[in-house]
Design a protein around this motif. Structure first.
Motif, PDB file in Angstrom:
ATOM      1  N   THR A  89      75.594 -67.513   4.211  1.00  0.00           N
ATOM      2  CA  THR A  89      76.530 -68.539   4.666  1.00  0.00           C
ATOM      3  C   THR A  89      77.833 -68.449   3.887  1.00  0.00           C
ATOM      4  O   THR A  89      78.926 -68.555   4.454  1.00  0.00           O
ATOM      5  N   GLY A  90      77.723 -68.248   2.578  1.00  0.00           N
ATOM      6  CA  GLY A  90      78.921 -68.080   1.763  1.00  0.00           C
ATOM      7  C   GLY A  90      79.695 -66.827   2.119  1.00  0.00           C
ATOM      8  O   GLY A  90      80.928 -66.840   2.199  1.00  0.00           O
ATOM      9  N   ILE A  91      78.984 -65.736   2.359  1.00  0.00           N
ATOM     10  CA  ILE A  91      79.649 -64.470   2.701  1.00  0.00           C
ATOM     11  C   ILE A  91      80.451 -64.617   3.988  1.00  0.00           C
ATOM     12  O   ILE A  91      81.597 -64.162   4.086  1.00  0.00           O
ATOM     13  N   ARG A  92      79.866 -65.242   4.990  1.00  0.00           N
ATOM     14  CA  ARG A  92      80.552 -65.381   6.278  1.00  0.00           C
ATOM     15  C   ARG A  92      81.816 -66.222   6.167  1.00  0.00           C
ATOM     16  O   ARG A  92      82.772 -66.030   6.923  1.00  0.00           O
ATOM     17  N   ALA A  93      81.825 -67.144   5.209  1.00  0.00           N
ATOM     18  CA  ALA A  93      82.997 -68.016   5.045  1.00  0.00           C
ATOM     19  C   ALA A  93      84.015 -67.450   4.067  1.00  0.00           C
ATOM     20  O   ALA A  93      85.128 -67.971   3.950  1.00  0.00           O
ATOM     21  N   ALA A  94      83.655 -66.388   3.362  1.00  0.00           N
ATOM     22  CA  ALA A  94      84.500 -65.870   2.280  1.00  0.00           C
ATOM     23  C   ALA A  94      85.747 -65.174   2.812  1.00  0.00           C
ATOM     24  O   ALA A  94      85.741 -64.573   3.894  1.00  0.00           O
ATOM     25  N   THR A  95      86.810 -65.235   2.031  1.00  0.00           N
ATOM     26  CA  THR A  95      88.063 -64.557   2.366  1.00  0.00           C
ATOM     27  C   THR A  95      88.377 -63.419   1.402  1.00  0.00           C
ATOM     28  O   THR A  95      89.358 -62.706   1.590  1.00  0.00           O
ATOM     29  N   GLY A  96      87.563 -63.247   0.373  1.00  0.00           N
ATOM     30  CA  GLY A  96      87.849 -62.241  -0.650  1.00  0.00           C
ATOM     31  C   GLY A  96      87.448 -60.831  -0.254  1.00  0.00           C
ATOM     32  O   GLY A  96      86.566 -60.631   0.593  1.00  0.00           O
ATOM     33  N   ASN A  97      88.077 -59.861  -0.884  1.00  0.00           N
ATOM     34  CA  ASN A  97      87.702 -58.461  -0.709  1.00  0.00           C
ATOM     35  C   ASN A  97      86.505 -58.094  -1.579  1.00  0.00           C
ATOM     36  O   ASN A  97      85.779 -57.152  -1.281  1.00  0.00           O
ATOM     37  N   ILE A  98      86.339 -58.841  -2.667  1.00  0.00           N
ATOM     38  CA  ILE A  98      85.186 -58.678  -3.551  1.00  0.00           C
ATOM     39  C   ILE A  98      84.386 -59.977  -3.505  1.00  0.00           C
ATOM     40  O   ILE A  98      84.955 -61.073  -3.651  1.00  0.00           O
ATOM     41  N   ALA A 171      78.396 -58.296  -8.049  1.00  0.00           N
ATOM     42  CA  ALA A 171      79.546 -58.310  -7.147  1.00  0.00           C
ATOM     43  C   ALA A 171      79.418 -57.143  -6.183  1.00  0.00           C
ATOM     44  O   ALA A 171      78.977 -56.054  -6.556  1.00  0.00           O
ATOM     45  N   ILE A 172      79.798 -57.382  -4.929  1.00  0.00           N
ATOM     46  CA  ILE A 172      79.705 -56.362  -3.888  1.00  0.00           C
ATOM     47  C   ILE A 172      81.020 -56.328  -3.125  1.00  0.00           C
ATOM     48  O   ILE A 172      81.596 -57.375  -2.789  1.00  0.00           O
ATOM     49  N   ARG A 173      81.478 -55.138  -2.829  1.00  0.00           N
ATOM     50  CA  ARG A 173      82.688 -54.979  -2.037  1.00  0.00           C
ATOM     51  C   ARG A 173      82.422 -55.444  -0.600  1.00  0.00           C
ATOM     52  O   ARG A 173      81.394 -55.085  -0.006  1.00  0.00           O
ATOM     53  N   ARG A 174      83.338 -56.203  -0.054  1.00  0.00           N
ATOM     54  CA  ARG A 174      83.169 -56.752   1.293  1.00  0.00           C
ATOM     55  C   ARG A 174      82.878 -55.651   2.315  1.00  0.00           C
ATOM     56  O   ARG A 174      82.008 -55.793   3.181  1.00  0.00           O
ATOM     57  N   GLN A 175      83.593 -54.552   2.225  1.00  0.00           N
ATOM     58  CA  GLN A 175      83.445 -53.452   3.175  1.00  0.00           C
ATOM     59  C   GLN A 175      82.018 -52.921   3.211  1.00  0.00           C
ATOM     60  O   GLN A 175      81.525 -52.492   4.258  1.00  0.00           O
ATOM     61  N   VAL A 180      76.335 -52.235   5.922  1.00  0.00           N
ATOM     62  CA  VAL A 180      74.863 -52.263   5.840  1.00  0.00           C
ATOM     63  C   VAL A 180      74.254 -53.594   6.252  1.00  0.00           C
ATOM     64  O   VAL A 180      73.031 -53.704   6.369  1.00  0.00           O
ATOM     65  N   GLY A 181      75.076 -54.618   6.476  1.00  0.00           N
ATOM     66  CA  GLY A 181      74.541 -55.930   6.789  1.00  0.00           C
ATOM     67  C   GLY A 181      74.399 -56.802   5.553  1.00  0.00           C
ATOM     68  O   GLY A 181      74.659 -56.372   4.430  1.00  0.00           O
ATOM     69  N   LEU A 182      73.972 -58.024   5.775  1.00  0.00           N
ATOM     70  CA  LEU A 182      73.876 -59.010   4.702  1.00  0.00           C
ATOM     71  C   LEU A 182      72.462 -59.036   4.110  1.00  0.00           C
ATOM     72  O   LEU A 182      71.660 -58.142   4.345  1.00  0.00           O
ATOM     73  N   PHE A 183      72.186 -60.070   3.342  1.00  0.00           N
ATOM     74  CA  PHE A 183      70.842 -60.264   2.803  1.00  0.00           C
ATOM     75  C   PHE A 183      69.864 -60.562   3.945  1.00  0.00           C
ATOM     76  O   PHE A 183      70.257 -61.082   4.995  1.00  0.00           O
ATOM     77  N   ILE A 315      67.500 -58.235   9.095  1.00  0.00           N
ATOM     78  CA  ILE A 315      68.739 -58.087   8.338  1.00  0.00           C
ATOM     79  C   ILE A 315      69.858 -58.740   9.136  1.00  0.00           C
ATOM     80  O   ILE A 315      70.118 -58.363  10.278  1.00  0.00           O
ATOM     81  N   GLU A 316      70.507 -59.715   8.539  1.00  0.00           N
ATOM     82  CA  GLU A 316      71.610 -60.404   9.221  1.00  0.00           C
ATOM     83  C   GLU A 316      72.871 -59.547   9.160  1.00  0.00           C
ATOM     84  O   GLU A 316      73.210 -59.000   8.106  1.00  0.00           O
ATOM     85  N   GLN A 317      73.533 -59.417  10.276  1.00  0.00           N
ATOM     86  CA  GLN A 317      74.745 -58.606  10.333  1.00  0.00           C
ATOM     87  C   GLN A 317      75.968 -59.427   9.943  1.00  0.00           C
ATOM     88  O   GLN A 317      75.974 -60.652  10.073  1.00  0.00           O
ATOM     89  N   PHE A 318      76.991 -58.748   9.497  1.00  0.00           N
ATOM     90  CA  PHE A 318      78.207 -59.408   9.014  1.00  0.00           C
ATOM     91  C   PHE A 318      79.107 -59.722  10.217  1.00  0.00           C
ATOM     92  O   PHE A 318      79.999 -58.960  10.545  1.00  0.00           O
ATOM     93  N   ILE A 319      78.843 -60.852  10.845  1.00  0.00           N
ATOM     94  CA  ILE A 319      79.662 -61.330  11.960  1.00  0.00           C
ATOM     95  C   ILE A 319      80.214 -62.689  11.556  1.00  0.00           C
ATOM     96  O   ILE A 319      79.466 -63.655  11.408  1.00  0.00           O
ATOM     97  N   GLN A 320      81.507 -62.778  11.359  1.00  0.00           N
ATOM     98  CA  GLN A 320      82.096 -64.031  10.923  1.00  0.00           C
ATOM     99  C   GLN A 320      82.228 -64.996  12.098  1.00  0.00           C
ATOM    100  O   GLN A 320      82.463 -64.576  13.228  1.00  0.00           O
ATOM    101  N   PRO A 321      82.029 -66.299  11.823  1.00  0.00           N
ATOM    102  CA  PRO A 321      82.128 -67.290  12.892  1.00  0.00           C
ATOM    103  C   PRO A 321      83.554 -67.421  13.387  1.00  0.00           C
ATOM    104  O   PRO A 321      84.503 -67.103  12.686  1.00  0.00           O
TER     105      PRO A 321
END
Length: 321
Positions: A89-98, A171-175, A180-183, A315-321
């Motif tokens: 949930t935090g990742i999907r809302a994040a704006t950072g590159n890291i 810490a993980i790079r956003r890219q 690979v997807g999220l947690f 595995i949840e994919q990185f799709i932002q709302p």
């Protein structure tokens, strides 16, 4: 100049936007100290956001997050009871590159973020693990865990299958997550190893250790808490065994238990008793082996009784709302 200070000035132009993500469940006792540690971070305030994700708490966690003030975002994950779902949930809302991760019961040093992000100046680095040290403790079990360096990243970074960093300081790079997807959101333990292994074994991205990027973590202070901790380690072993096809579940035989106890009684305990009489050892030194065996047994129970739910494989994919 200390190594951590040197890291701060190694590349002053490298200041990416960072999102710090903290999953929180019933964290009202820990939140004031955590928030204070985050406010004291030396990373430029206009380049960092703190995403505090309430994972369906039943205490005053929500109101405390809501009143945290500027720079802190209050998010909620009420559908899935899992720290990994909350992190997603935090990742999907994040704006950072890291994307940097820590936990509610951790206390990051002021220089934590500055030091943690420096290895990302290398374009092939996708993951950075910082060190985890113990908060000062007074109980026997806290002193025992400190003696064993139970929480240190040195154990996970030396994993025989593949190194990984614990999400208490990672810490993980956003890219990378876009690739690979999220947690795995329904996984309840072992998700830090799983995501690092997916990254390191499926992509070209590398992991680096930032030993001066330090968070302090509270050790368990009761036998019940210690047993629960090591039982979760056993559950993690079972889940990772099923997800990655590796054997992590060695158990001590009865013969090995007897040998360890006999060695303790006949050799270790007398030697530690002499040191204790001279003020050079404490109760944690005297009881180290029995506590080791207690932890091994708890881990074994976790391994034997854990059952990986089918949904935990998702595995949840990185799709932002």
């Amino acid at each position: 100049m200390s190594p951590s200070q040197a890291n701060n000035f190694s590349n002053p132009a490298f200041l990416p936007r960072v999102s710090v993500i903290v999953p929180i469940y019933n964290g009202e006792a820990d939140l004031p100290d955590l928030l204070n540690c985050l406010r004291l971070q030396t990373y430029p305030t206009h380049l960092v956001e703190y995403l505090l994700v309430d994972n369906n708490s039943s205490d005053h966690t929500g109101p405390l997050i809501a009143s945290a003030g500027e720079g802190f975002r209050h998010l909620s994950e009420n559908q899935i009871q899992s720290s990994y779902a909350a992190r997603n949930t935090g990742i999907r809302a994040a704006t950072g590159n890291i994307l940097a991760f820590t936990d509610a019961d951790c206390r990051p040093n002021p220089n934590w973020l500055n030091t943690l992000i420096q290895p990302f100046v290398k374009e092939n680095v996708g993951i950075v693990a910082g060190e985890i040290e113990a908060l000062a403790g007074e109980t026997l079990l806290e002193k025992y865990a400190s003696r064993q360096d139970t929480l240190s990243q040195k154990h996970t970074l030396a994993h025989p299958f593949c190194p990984y960093g614990q999400t208490a300081n990672l810490a993980i790079r956003r890219q990378v997550l876009e690739e690979v997807g999220l947690f795995r959101p329904y996984l309840t333990t072992g998700g830090d190893a799983d995501i690092c292994w997916r990254i390191l074994r499926q992509t070209h991205w590398q992991l680096e250790f930032a030993p001066d990027a330090i968070v302090q973590h509270r050790h368990r202070s009761t036998l019940r808490q210690l047993r629960s901790q090591w039982r979760r380690y056993g559950e993690s072993n079972k889940y990772l065994h099923e997800l990655h096809g590796i054997d992590l579940m060695r158990e001590l035989t009865a013969k090995e238990y007897l040998y360890r106890l006999s060695r303790w009684l006949l050799k270790e305990l007398p030697a530690a008793s002499v040191k204790a009489s001279l003020g050079k050892a404490g109760l944690a030194d005297l009881l180290s082996t029995p506590l080791d065996l207690f932890c091994f047994q708890a881990r074994t129970t976790g391994q034997r009784e854990a059952n990986l739910a089918e949904k935990a494989r998702e595995i949840e994919q990185f799709i932002q709302p």
